[in-house]
Write a protein that holds these residues in place. Structure first.
Motif, PDB file in Angstrom:
ATOM      1  N   LEU A 380       0.825  -1.204   0.000  1.00  0.00           N
ATOM      2  CA  LEU A 380       0.000   0.000   0.000  1.00  0.00           C
ATOM      3  C   LEU A 380       0.863   1.260   0.000  1.00  0.00           C
ATOM      4  CD1 LEU A 380      -2.740  -1.093   2.570  1.00  0.00           C
ATOM      5  CD2 LEU A 380      -3.030  -0.795   0.104  1.00  0.00           C
ATOM      6  N   VAL A 381       1.941   1.244   0.764  1.00  0.00           N
ATOM      7  CA  VAL A 381       2.852   2.402   0.777  1.00  0.00           C
ATOM      8  C   VAL A 381       3.490   2.581  -0.588  1.00  0.00           C
ATOM      9  CG1 VAL A 381       4.994   3.316   1.739  1.00  0.00           C
ATOM     10  CG2 VAL A 381       3.276   2.300   3.263  1.00  0.00           C
ATOM     11  N   HIS A 382       3.948   1.497  -1.175  1.00  0.00           N
ATOM     12  CA  HIS A 382       4.580   1.584  -2.499  1.00  0.00           C
ATOM     13  C   HIS A 382       3.606   2.131  -3.535  1.00  0.00           C
ATOM     14  CE1 HIS A 382       7.242   0.537  -5.829  1.00  0.00           C
ATOM     15  NE2 HIS A 382       6.201  -0.039  -6.422  1.00  0.00           N
ATOM     16  N   THR A 383       2.324   1.770  -3.409  1.00  0.00           N
ATOM     17  CA  THR A 383       1.326   2.189  -4.391  1.00  0.00           C
ATOM     18  C   THR A 383       0.887   3.630  -4.188  1.00  0.00           C
ATOM     19  OG1 THR A 383       0.501  -0.074  -4.590  1.00  0.00           O
ATOM     20  CG2 THR A 383      -0.966   1.692  -5.321  1.00  0.00           C
ATOM     21  N   HIS A 384       0.629   4.015  -2.929  1.00  0.00           N
ATOM     22  CA  HIS A 384      -0.014   5.302  -2.658  1.00  0.00           C
ATOM     23  C   HIS A 384       0.929   6.368  -2.118  1.00  0.00           C
ATOM     24  CE1 HIS A 384      -3.845   3.376  -3.422  1.00  0.00           C
ATOM     25  NE2 HIS A 384      -3.554   2.434  -2.543  1.00  0.00           N
ATOM     26  N   ALA A 385       2.082   5.970  -1.585  1.00  0.00           N
ATOM     27  CA  ALA A 385       3.042   6.946  -1.056  1.00  0.00           C
ATOM     28  C   ALA A 385       4.456   6.463  -1.347  1.00  0.00           C
ATOM     29  CB  ALA A 385       2.832   7.141   0.449  1.00  0.00           C
ATOM     30  N   PRO A 386       4.813   6.345  -2.607  1.00  0.00           N
ATOM     31  CA  PRO A 386       6.113   5.766  -2.962  1.00  0.00           C
ATOM     32  C   PRO A 386       7.298   6.590  -2.483  1.00  0.00           C
ATOM     33  CG  PRO A 386       5.035   6.722  -4.890  1.00  0.00           C
ATOM     34  CD  PRO A 386       4.019   6.718  -3.786  1.00  0.00           C
ATOM     35  N   TRP A 387       7.059   7.824  -2.072  1.00  0.00           N
ATOM     36  CA  TRP A 387       8.111   8.694  -1.540  1.00  0.00           C
ATOM     37  C   TRP A 387       8.461   8.355  -0.090  1.00  0.00           C
ATOM     38  CZ3 TRP A 387       5.726  10.784   2.627  1.00  0.00           C
ATOM     39  CH2 TRP A 387       4.317  10.873   2.579  1.00  0.00           C
ATOM     40  N   LEU A 388       7.727   7.420   0.528  1.00  0.00           N
ATOM     41  CA  LEU A 388       7.870   7.144   1.962  1.00  0.00           C
ATOM     42  C   LEU A 388       8.625   5.831   2.176  1.00  0.00           C
ATOM     43  CD1 LEU A 388       7.094   8.097   4.824  1.00  0.00           C
ATOM     44  CD2 LEU A 388       4.966   6.781   4.597  1.00  0.00           C
ATOM     45  N   PRO A 389       9.942   5.875   2.368  1.00  0.00           N
ATOM     46  CA  PRO A 389      10.687   4.644   2.613  1.00  0.00           C
ATOM     47  C   PRO A 389      10.376   4.074   4.001  1.00  0.00           C
ATOM     48  CG  PRO A 389      12.126   6.543   2.856  1.00  0.00           C
ATOM     49  CD  PRO A 389      10.810   7.073   2.365  1.00  0.00           C
ATOM     50  N   ILE A 390      10.200   2.774   4.070  1.00  0.00           N
ATOM     51  CA  ILE A 390       9.947   2.119   5.346  1.00  0.00           C
ATOM     52  C   ILE A 390      11.284   1.697   5.946  1.00  0.00           C
ATOM     53  CG2 ILE A 390       8.887   0.106   6.449  1.00  0.00           C
ATOM     54  CD1 ILE A 390       6.701   0.243   4.318  1.00  0.00           C
ATOM     55  N   ARG A 391      11.654   2.331   7.038  1.00  0.00           N
ATOM     56  CA  ARG A 391      12.931   2.029   7.683  1.00  0.00           C
ATOM     57  C   ARG A 391      12.880   0.730   8.482  1.00  0.00           C
ATOM     58  NH1 ARG A 391      14.462   4.364  11.567  1.00  0.00           N
ATOM     59  NH2 ARG A 391      12.643   5.525  12.273  1.00  0.00           N
ATOM     60  N   TYR A 392      11.670   0.431   8.989  1.00  0.00           N
ATOM     61  CA  TYR A 392      11.579  -0.595  10.013  1.00  0.00           C
ATOM     62  C   TYR A 392      10.149  -1.096  10.071  1.00  0.00           C
ATOM     63  CZ  TYR A 392      10.951  -2.095  14.920  1.00  0.00           C
ATOM     64  OH  TYR A 392      10.613  -2.765  16.062  1.00  0.00           O
ATOM     65  N   ALA A 393       9.957  -2.404  10.123  1.00  0.00           N
ATOM     66  CA  ALA A 393       8.619  -2.982  10.239  1.00  0.00           C
ATOM     67  C   ALA A 393       8.668  -4.081  11.283  1.00  0.00           C
ATOM     68  CB  ALA A 393       8.141  -3.550   8.900  1.00  0.00           C
ATOM     69  N   PHE A 394       7.687  -4.059  12.161  1.00  0.00           N
ATOM     70  CA  PHE A 394       7.713  -5.010  13.296  1.00  0.00           C
ATOM     71  C   PHE A 394       6.274  -5.436  13.615  1.00  0.00           C
ATOM     72  CE2 PHE A 394       7.590  -5.711  17.973  1.00  0.00           C
ATOM     73  CZ  PHE A 394       8.390  -6.834  18.017  1.00  0.00           C
TER      74      PHE A 394
END
Length: 394
Positions: A380-394
């Motif tokens: 969803l981030v890649h599709t709708h907010a591709p400018w937002l890199p995910i640093r960390y997912a938990f």
């Protein structure tokens, strides 16, 4: 004044003092506008302190005296330890007064343990906090698991020792030579693990002292997550050395679960002001709650962020994705004051028990469920907010 109860939320108006929907509903206040936020009507609705439980040394300290002067009408009750206050932490009946206590009670103590702990996830290091507890009342908050049946703010008044300890630790690390998910060049210290520094700034200068300290340390960076937009912080000079992580979730989830917080829309709208003021602004996509329609709700939120955030925010933003973690004891407390929240966050058919790093048993989504949900959020981030890199997912 009586504020009508918001559907799906507890009525949290102590003696008609404030209602949830009155708090922080407007735009962020410009740095040049008006008096400090802590002296405003909004601040008085967030905190109407009537009791201050204080260790004697803490009350007599310079920071303690400043806080007592800020709340001159409060009753000051001496205690031997900020951790041992039976009428707060040992009183099961306080669960029904959960929100009232958060707004009317304050605790002052001295932090005895000044350990800097390694992290490596959101931050490189967890700093010794300048407070614990919170005046907000998020139904999934993990902090009250250690504090029993009441979780008001405890302010640690020996801030000078906390800052000195951090100064020594930063100096001992030297420059950061290997980039990692926390930051490419700075050692990142989480200064708000068990508290919300934006709310703490309504009470004392502890947050300001930490922001000013990190502004002087070129190899380190402070970091804290917040759900409260406090324009007072815009008056500080962080010089790029403090990272504010605005926690966001779909507004419908927030209205049910994020009690006494700034509306999600305001947290997003404030990002540009904080970047302009010299902060680094990231976003915590947190917590992700699995419920019917959650994927569409997150897609709409990310689309909104893409629509309203300027390039100045997008060009420096990062994100963390944090799936919901819950706890059986907290579930029991919530059932006394906000049972509707538990319909969304207590899902035994999707959850499993897991021991946390501090040794307590929590409830998290089952491994397969969690992994699939994290991948959905990434998509969803890649599709709708591709400018937002995910640093960390938990």
């Amino acid at each position: 004044m009586h504020t009508p109860q918001t559907p799906g939320r507890p009525d949290e108006t102590p003696d008609g003092l404030f209602g949830l929907d009155e708090i922080s509903t407007g735009p962020a206040v410009p740095r040049s506008a008006g008096p400090l936020f802590r002296d405003s009507e909004q601040a008085r609705r967030m905190l109407s302190v009537r009791e201050i439980h204080a260790e004697p040394g803490s009350a007599a300290s310079p920071r303690g005296r400043q806080i007592l002067a800020r709340f001159p009408d409060a009753d000051v009750l001496p205690v031997s330890s900020h951790w041992r206050i039976p009428e707060l932490h040992g009183n099961e009946g306080n669960a029904e007064r959960w929100v009232r206590i958060k707004s009317t009670v304050l605790v002052l103590g001295e932090r005895k343990t000044l350990t800097v702990r390694a992290n490596g996830r959101s931050a490189d290091w967890i700093a010794p906090g300048a407070a614990n507890g919170c005046a907000m009342a998020c139904s999934y908050c993990y902090v009250p698991r250690r504090k029993g049946y009441a979780n008001p703010v405890t302010v640690f008044t020996n801030i000078d020792r906390i800052v000195a300890r951090l100064a020594r630790h930063v100096a001992s690390q030297g420059p950061k030579s290997v980039p990692n998910q926390c930051d490419p060049s700075a050692w990142v210290y989480d200064i708000g693990e068990n508290n919300d520094c934006s709310v703490d700034a309504l009470i004392s200068e502890n947050t300001a002292d930490l922001v000013h300290a990190f502004a002087r340390w070129p190899t380190a960076k402070a970091s804290f997550a917040t759900k409260f937009v406090n324009p007072d912080l815009l008056l500080l000079e962080p010089r790029g050395r403090t990272r504010i992580r605005f926690s966001v979730m779909p507004p419908d989830d927030s209205r049910l679960l994020d009690i006494r917080t700034s509306p999600v829309e305001q947290r997003i709208a404030a990002a540009a002001d904080f970047v302009e003021a010299g902060y680094e602004v990231h976003f915590n996509l947190s917590p992700v709650v699995i419920r019917p329609g959650w994927e569409d709700a997150w897609a709409r939120l990310l689309q909104q962020m893409d629509d309203v955030l300027p390039h100045a925010v997008k060009d420096q933003a990062g994100a963390e994705v944090i799936m919901l973690t819950h706890n059986r004891d907290l579930h029991d407390i919530n059932m006394a004051w906000h049972p509707r929240a538990e319909d969304a966050i207590w899902r035994p058919e999707l959850q499993q028990a897991k021991r946390s790093e501090n040794g307590s048993w929590n409830v998290r989504y089952r491994d397969g469920t969690k992994a699939a949900a994290v991948e959905t959020v990434r998509r969803l981030v890649h599709t709708h907010a591709p400018w937002l890199p995910i640093r960390y997912a938990f």
